[in-house]
Design a protein around this motif. Structure first.
Motif, PDB file in Angstrom:
ATOM      1  N   LEU A 104       9.014  62.552  45.977  1.00  0.00           N
ATOM      2  CA  LEU A 104       9.048  61.517  47.014  1.00  0.00           C
ATOM      3  C   LEU A 104      10.420  61.425  47.681  1.00  0.00           C
ATOM      4  CD1 LEU A 104       7.296  58.729  44.905  1.00  0.00           C
ATOM      5  CD2 LEU A 104       6.207  60.357  46.448  1.00  0.00           C
TER       6      LEU A 104
ATOM      7  N   GLU B 255      10.274  52.648  47.078  1.00  0.00           N
ATOM      8  CA  GLU B 255      10.404  51.717  48.213  1.00  0.00           C
ATOM      9  C   GLU B 255      11.319  50.551  47.856  1.00  0.00           C
ATOM     10  OE1 GLU B 255       6.173  52.321  50.609  1.00  0.00           O
ATOM     11  OE2 GLU B 255       6.289  50.863  48.972  1.00  0.00           O
TER      12      GLU B 255
ATOM     13  N   VAL C 137      12.266  58.780  50.650  1.00  0.00           N
ATOM     14  CA  VAL C 137      12.191  57.681  51.616  1.00  0.00           C
ATOM     15  C   VAL C 137      12.805  58.134  52.941  1.00  0.00           C
ATOM     16  CG1 VAL C 137      13.035  55.350  52.145  1.00  0.00           C
ATOM     17  CG2 VAL C 137      12.219  55.873  49.873  1.00  0.00           C
TER      18      VAL C 137
ATOM     19  N   MET D  67       7.894  57.452  54.325  1.00  0.00           N
ATOM     20  CA  MET D  67       7.932  58.154  53.030  1.00  0.00           C
ATOM     21  C   MET D  67       7.405  59.572  53.194  1.00  0.00           C
ATOM     22  SD  MET D  67       8.191  57.736  49.502  1.00  0.00           S
ATOM     23  CE  MET D  67       8.261  55.971  49.435  1.00  0.00           C
TER      24      MET D  67
ATOM     25  N   ILE E  68       5.792  55.335  44.177  1.00  0.00           N
ATOM     26  CA  ILE E  68       6.050  55.033  45.591  1.00  0.00           C
ATOM     27  C   ILE E  68       6.600  53.613  45.725  1.00  0.00           C
ATOM     28  CG2 ILE E  68       4.913  54.580  47.816  1.00  0.00           C
ATOM     29  CD1 ILE E  68       3.134  57.047  47.241  1.00  0.00           C
TER      30      ILE E  68
END
Length: 200
Positions: A89, A63, A91, A101, A59
């Protein structure tokens, strides 16, 4: 409001899916995610229900602009034994209703089991074909060499060779049959069937 809209959007996805804000708190989650983690997720911190350092690292990397990579989660105990779960994942930019997220949980158990079965199947078939081919090559060499002028040996070897060739032919026919079944497995039957005859 926007949070309700986001929740409805997530609920339209059958796989477990939840959205996090910048503090790793769940902003919205679908019913499948609540069920997987055993309770309502909205308002909870990710670490409270999924404490998995590789996921946190991923994560942070995403990011920071890294390409999202699937993260394998600890094996979950399902109704049919161990399940393989993967987190994907995504964004959200700009953030929607505070969500920055999206985390999708994918169950890869069936796909991985199918891959293992296919790998084992190919290995077994290769072995099954290798044995008669080796036997045929051995007999051909003998017939071309030491047994060239031996009619009795020739007769016996040719009989064995025929048996080995028939064995390979059966195996190839079965493979073609399996291939046909795989090609047509998603096509529903169109004809009529005598159920009584089938049951007999």
């Amino acid at each position: 409001g926007p949070v309700g809209e986001l929740g409805r959007l997530l609920d339209s996805v059958p796989a477990p899916l939840f959205a996090l804000d910048g503090d790793r708190r769940v902003v919205a989650a679908n019913a499948a995610a609540d069920k997987l983690f055993g309770g309502a997720l909205v308002g909870r911190n990710l670490m409270a229900f999924l404490r998995h350092p590789p996921l946190i690292d991923a994560i942070e990397e995403v990011e920071g602009g890294a390409q999202p990579e699937p993260v394998e989660l600890p094996e979950a105990q399902g109704r049919s034994g161990q399940r393989r779960l993967v987190a994907r994942l995504q964004v959200i930019r700009p953030a929607i209703a505070g969500a920055s997220m999206m985390v999708l949980i994918e169950d890869t158990t069936a796909a991985e089991r199918a891959l293992t079965l296919r790998r084992d199947f190919v290995a077994n078939v290769s072995h099954e074909l290798k044995t008669p081919i080796a036997a045929l090559l051995g007999f051909i060499e003998t017939l071309m060499g030491p047994a060239r002028d031996d009619p009795l040996a020739r007769q016996r070897f040719l009989g064995i060779m025929r048996g080995e060739a028939e064995r390979m032919n059966r195996l190839v026919s079965e493979l073609l049959s399996l291939s046909r079944i795989e090609m047509n497995e998603h096509q529903p039957p169109a004809g009529r069937a005598d159920l009584g005859h089938i049951l007999k």
